[in-house]
Design a protein around this motif. Structure first.
Motif, PDB file in Angstrom:
ATOM      1  N   MET A  91       7.552   5.944   8.744  1.00  0.00           N
ATOM      2  CA  MET A  91       8.383   7.082   8.360  1.00  0.00           C
ATOM      3  C   MET A  91       8.220   7.386   6.868  1.00  0.00           C
ATOM      4  N   MET A  92       8.152   6.344   6.051  1.00  0.00           N
ATOM      5  CA  MET A  92       7.960   6.553   4.616  1.00  0.00           C
ATOM      6  C   MET A  92       6.622   7.239   4.350  1.00  0.00           C
ATOM      7  N   LEU A  93       5.579   6.791   5.026  1.00  0.00           N
ATOM      8  CA  LEU A  93       4.275   7.436   4.872  1.00  0.00           C
ATOM      9  C   LEU A  93       4.345   8.907   5.267  1.00  0.00           C
ATOM     10  N   ASP A  94       5.007   9.190   6.378  1.00  0.00           N
ATOM     11  CA  ASP A  94       5.117  10.578   6.851  1.00  0.00           C
ATOM     12  C   ASP A  94       5.900  11.432   5.855  1.00  0.00           C
ATOM     13  N   GLN A 127       0.820  -1.204   0.000  1.00  0.00           N
ATOM     14  CA  GLN A 127       0.000   0.000   0.000  1.00  0.00           C
ATOM     15  C   GLN A 127       0.861   1.266   0.000  1.00  0.00           C
ATOM     16  N   VAL A 128       1.977   1.239   0.736  1.00  0.00           N
ATOM     17  CA  VAL A 128       2.872   2.407   0.740  1.00  0.00           C
ATOM     18  C   VAL A 128       3.437   2.637  -0.652  1.00  0.00           C
ATOM     19  N   ILE A 185       3.498  15.092  -1.772  1.00  0.00           N
ATOM     20  CA  ILE A 185       2.116  15.009  -2.256  1.00  0.00           C
ATOM     21  C   ILE A 185       1.441  16.366  -2.134  1.00  0.00           C
ATOM     22  N   ALA A 186       1.640  17.026  -1.011  1.00  0.00           N
ATOM     23  CA  ALA A 186       0.975  18.309  -0.760  1.00  0.00           C
ATOM     24  C   ALA A 186       1.399  19.380  -1.763  1.00  0.00           C
ATOM     25  N   ARG A 187       2.658  19.363  -2.186  1.00  0.00           N
ATOM     26  CA  ARG A 187       3.114  20.396  -3.126  1.00  0.00           C
ATOM     27  C   ARG A 187       3.005  19.950  -4.584  1.00  0.00           C
ATOM     28  N   LEU A 199      -5.231   7.675   0.317  1.00  0.00           N
ATOM     29  CA  LEU A 199      -4.712   6.358   0.682  1.00  0.00           C
ATOM     30  C   LEU A 199      -3.667   6.471   1.773  1.00  0.00           C
ATOM     31  N   ARG A 200      -2.802   7.467   1.685  1.00  0.00           N
ATOM     32  CA  ARG A 200      -1.738   7.633   2.689  1.00  0.00           C
ATOM     33  C   ARG A 200      -2.317   7.769   4.085  1.00  0.00           C
ATOM     34  N   THR A 201      -3.334   8.587   4.227  1.00  0.00           N
ATOM     35  CA  THR A 201      -3.922   8.817   5.553  1.00  0.00           C
ATOM     36  C   THR A 201      -4.805   7.659   6.016  1.00  0.00           C
TER      37      THR A 201
END
Length: 294
Positions: A214-217, A169-170, A223-225, A188-190
């Motif tokens: 840590m990879m998810l964080d 999933q990551v 993603i945000a930018r 999906l990340r959250t």
């Protein structure tokens, strides 16, 4: 093929034409019994990985696959007698000939593994096929493989206590990011939850859980930018980021893309700028004996 700037390779004259970390080895094709010379990996080292999972090290990943010359079977794992019998008609089909003629070695391995019935392993092979496409800077193929990976990975039932499905999933979050499907990537990340007992007990399991979290964080900011680059600079360590900061000014790494606006800002942060300065000095010291010898 253009070798990416991030790949550190050492080529030697190893017959028939393999990179220096491989040796030509006599092999027997499990379907048909053909004897041939194929690449066998002798040694390598790694020092990290990209967000798509591709290791970074002394060889260019994925590892070269031996392929039977006559039928094109990629030897991505061992096959038992039953599997070899099931492979024979697949390798004689027109569908295989089309795949063999048009797709990368790891995609061909994925195509066969999926038909042998190991859907989970097939997905990891498809992920590796994406590395091949991106290494070759084939954006159309990379996007096609990435889209296929996402579609199939999202269909897998997620078990929060199973680190393999968590890892899958990551990698899917990152694939969505690279496909510029940022809203889906963040959703999906959250939504990914890693159970406290995922992977079992003990220090190794705990480190694995921490690593995937840590990879998810770290995926959140790119993603945000709206950053779809393969290896965002803020997902690297300070030393690796410093290499990227000075890469465009170096003459020994080949053609590299120029720094983007965010990368320039990131390179100017005190910690990374300090590491880049130290790296420039180390490289200059390393080069000075060669200069003085001329």
């Amino acid at each position: 093929m253009l070798i990416p700037w991030f790949a550190l390779l050492s080529f030697q004259d190893v017959p028939p034409q393999y990179p220096g970390h491989y040796a030509a080895t006599e092999m027997i094709c499990p379907v048909g019994g053909e004897t041939f010379q194929g690449p066998s990996l002798m040694h390598y080292s790694t020092f990290g990985a990209m967000p798509d999972g591709m290791p970074v090290g002394s060889i260019l990943f994925p590892i070269l696959l031996p392929e039977c010359p006559s039928n094109g079977l990629p030897l991505f794992r061992e096959f038992d007698a039953d599997e070899a019998a099931r492979l024979a008609p697949l390798l004689a089909s027109e569908a295989w000939e089309a795949v063999r003629a048009s797709e990368t070695p790891y995609y061909r391995a994925y195509w066969l593994e999926k038909r042998l019935g190991d859907a989970r392993n097939a997905l990891w092979l498809l992920l590796s096929a994406g590395w091949e496409a991106k290494n070759a800077e084939d954006r159309e193929r990379a996007d096609r493989y990435g889209t296929e990976f996402v579609e199939q990975a999202l269909a897998v039932t997620v078990d929060p206590s199973d680190l393999e499905t968590i890892a899958l999933q990551v990698r899917t979050v990152n694939a969505l990011r690279e496909l510029e499907r940022f809203e889906e990537a963040e959703q999906l990340r959250t939504a990914i939850a890693i159970a406290p007992d995922a992977g079992g007990s003990g220090d190794r399991a705990a480190r694995n859980r921490e690593g995937w979290q840590m990879m998810l964080d770290r995926l959140a900011a790119p993603i945000a930018r709206g950053d779809s680059s393969r290896f965002p600079i803020d997902m690297r360590g300070e030393r690796e980021a410093a290499f990227r900061c000075i890469a465009p000014e170096r003459e020994d790494v080949g053609e590299v893309p120029p720094l983007g606006d965010f990368e320039r800002e990131y390179c100017a942060t005190p910690e990374v700028a300090k590491e880049a300065k130290a790296l420039r000095e180390r490289l200059a010291e390393h080069a000075s004996p060669a200069k003085s010898a001329k």
